[in-house]
Design an enzyme around this catalytic site. Structure first.
Site, short mmCIF file in Angstrom:
data_model
loop_
_atom_site.label_atom_id
_atom_site.label_comp_id
_atom_site.label_asym_id
_atom_site.label_seq_id
_atom_site.Cartn_x
_atom_site.Cartn_y
_atom_site.Cartn_z
N GLY A 208 -22.75 -3.58 -2.11
CA GLY A 208 -22.63 -2.12 -2.15
C GLY A 208 -23.69 -1.46 -1.30
O GLY A 208 -23.88 -1.81 -0.12
N TYR B 88 -21.69 -9.99 4.87
CA TYR B 88 -21.76 -9.19 3.64
C TYR B 88 -21.39 -10.04 2.43
O TYR B 88 -20.37 -10.73 2.41
CB TYR B 88 -20.81 -7.98 3.71
CG TYR B 88 -20.70 -7.28 2.38
CD1 TYR B 88 -21.74 -6.49 1.90
CD2 TYR B 88 -19.57 -7.44 1.58
CE1 TYR B 88 -21.66 -5.87 0.66
CE2 TYR B 88 -19.48 -6.82 0.34
CZ TYR B 88 -20.53 -6.04 -0.12
OH TYR B 88 -20.46 -5.44 -1.34
N ASN C 185 -14.03 -9.66 -6.81
CA ASN C 185 -13.70 -8.57 -5.90
C ASN C 185 -12.20 -8.55 -5.66
O ASN C 185 -11.71 -9.10 -4.68
CB ASN C 185 -14.48 -8.73 -4.60
CG ASN C 185 -14.66 -7.43 -3.85
OD1 ASN C 185 -14.79 -7.41 -2.65
ND2 ASN C 185 -14.70 -6.32 -4.56
N ARG D 146 24.84 14.23 -21.51
CA ARG D 146 25.60 14.35 -20.26
C ARG D 146 24.78 13.89 -19.04
O ARG D 146 25.32 13.37 -18.07
CB ARG D 146 26.03 15.81 -20.07
CG ARG D 146 27.06 15.99 -18.99
CD ARG D 146 27.42 17.43 -18.66
NE ARG D 146 26.97 18.45 -19.57
CZ ARG D 146 26.69 19.70 -19.20
NH1 ARG D 146 26.77 20.03 -17.92
NH2 ARG D 146 26.30 20.60 -20.07
#
Length: 501
Positions: free
Chosen positions: A63, A56, A198, A284
């Protein structure tokens, strides 16, 4: 001016070191051991290609287009096309500090040796950091998954001589900026375009700077609370260690101990029952509220410390030789951390604004209305509370979590995204707004102390800090415009390590 060298090894970089590099106080280098890891990772990529494997982003589309195989002859063009296609950011450019932060973090991630980038490509990125070649990166356009594609693509296109970059104060075409810095563009090979873009370095780069500033603002909030307590003769009894110990949140006790330490020696603070039995919550409950904001800070710090030294691209080139597609680019860990930081920083401003109201409201303070010397003829600091209220309200809008939204991308292949980069940008804006509110509280407390002629009754620590405030914004003798002084104090708080934890 550079004063040292910080080695990027993908393991030990911290947010303070990133700030040092961003500020130009150190240059960066990559050790021989890490260069060996980078080169070994590159060899694994080339072996997969030579063996005819389908990987890939190396010899496939991206994508939803990942099923399309790319021929060997087009692999380099694929990487260049990726950068050009993804450089679609919009909006005002990110500040140079953020761009430098992104570049440092990306170089550090690549130095780990899991990304398959070539030595010469990574070296160019390092040289750009050291020589001050800063890509022009639009601030908007990342969804925070598949990495910060758009912002990182605007960084990466300069490495190939395209895009725009700032060099020595001038915005130039990317190739010209490299030329003036005596650097040569690279021609990308397999996987390199993807390796450069990426990752989560935009959201993390902004997040690191926001976190460093949030730490300074948190300490300033503790100090402004001390000044207000002295102005209003606050009750120190609520900060006693024995009392805080029965609800043992560490951050709460850290705030309590800081305030006890900074108020030590003060003749303005009181004990329970001396003037009144209780202070309002905004005084406080300072340990409980500020302490909870420090919890948010600590969570964000823990997540960013991991992310700074993580490999966040895809696919990952493992030492075993396997190249596996996963989801390390997804920004959700940082998105949630930044959203938490947003709320914590916003609350520091929220409670500070309530203390401002107590300082300027004569029914609550017993002091001159709006801390004016001649109320009626003069408005005094009336409208400073308006400004604080506006900033606090804006923070409430910005504090809405970006991470709860997701719009699918890439034809639903990327069907859940983090929006973490939006969250990081919002976090930094909230921190800056909160610094402004705290600056307003400091000005109001300073004026109240002036009206009470109480300077000699202050604790040594608060008196020293008050002098810093008054160098920028002296007490008002009559109405005057102090907008610029308010902003100068806020920037002073954001940029300087003025207080010790």
């Amino acid at each position: 001016m550079s004063t040292g060298i910080i080695a990027l090894d993908g393991e030990t970089l911290n947010r303070k070191q990133v700030q040092t590099i961003v500020n130009g106080q150190a240059k960066v280098e990559i050790s021989e051991a890490n260069w060996s890891k980078v080169c070994a990772s590159r060899e694994r990529i080339e072996k997969q290609i030579n063996d005819g494997k389908i990987v890939y982003g190396v010899n496939t589309g991206f994508g939803k287009l990942s099923d399309i195989e790319i021929g060997k002859e087009d692999i380099s063009k694929l990487q260049l096309n990726l950068l050009r296609a993804d450089a679609v950011g919009v909006g005002e450019p990110l500040p140079t500090s953020v761009v430098r932060s992104m570049m440092v973090l990306r170089a550090n991630a690549l130095a780990k040796g899991f990304s398959g980038i070539r030595k010469e490509t990574l070296q160019l990125l390092v040289s750009m950091i050291n020589k001050g070649v800063h890509p022009v990166v639009p601030s908007k356009g990342s969804v925070g998954a598949s990495g910060d594609l758009a912002p990182l693509a605007h960084v990466a296109v300069v490495l190939v001589g395209e895009g725009k970059a700032e060099y020595q104060g001038e915005v130039l075409p990317g190739g010209e900026a490299l030329k003036r810095a005596e650097l040569t563009p690279v021609s990308l090979e397999a996987k390199e375009g993807l390796a450069l873009i990426n990752g989560t370095q935009a959201m993390t780069g902004v997040g690191v700077l926001a976190l460093n500033e949030a730490e300074r603002v948190g300490l300033a909030a503790d100090m402004s609370a001390c000044l207000t307590m002295e102005a209003l003769q606050g009750i120190i009894s609520a900060f006693e260690s024995e009392l805080l110990a029965v609800r043992p949140h560490p951050e709460m006790e850290f705030v309590g101990s800081r305030i006890r330490r900074w108020l030590e020696g003060s003749k303005r603070i009181t004990r329970q029952g001396e003037i009144r039995v209780q202070d309002p919550y905004s005084i406080r409950c300072i340990p409980q509220v500020h302490g909870a904001s420090w919890q948010a800070f600590n969570y964000a710090n823990d997540r960013l410390s991991v992310e700074i030294n993580s490999a966040t691209d895809n696919p990952i080139v493992l030492e075993s030789g396997e190249i596996i597609s996963g989801g390390h680019f997804h920004g959700q860990p940082i998105a949630l951390a930044m959203d938490f930081l947003k709320v914590g920083a916003a609350e520091l401003a929220n409670i500070s604004e309530r203390r401002i109201e107590r300082l300027v409201n004569p029914q609550l303070s017993g002091l001159s209305p709006f801390l004016a010397l001649d109320p009626g003829l003069e408005c005094g600091l009336m409208v400073l509370q308006y400004a604080a209220a506006s900033l606090v309200s804006e923070n409430k809008v910005l504090a809405h979590p970006a991470s709860v939204d997701s719009i699918p991308t890439s034809a639903n292949q990327e069907d859940h995204v983090s929006m973490g980069t939006i969250g990081s940008r919002q976090a930094r804006e909230i921190v800056h707004n909160s610094a402004r509110v705290i600056a307003i509280e400091m000005i109001c407390a300073s004026q109240a102390i002036y009206l009470e002629q109480a300077e000699n009754q202050l604790a040594p620590a608060t008196r020293d800090f008050l002098e810093k405030v008054r160098k920028i914004c002296p007490p008002l003798e009559t109405d005057r415009a102090i907008s610029e002084e308010m902003e100068e104090i806020a920037q002073f708080l954001l940029k300087n390590d003025l207080l010790e934890k």
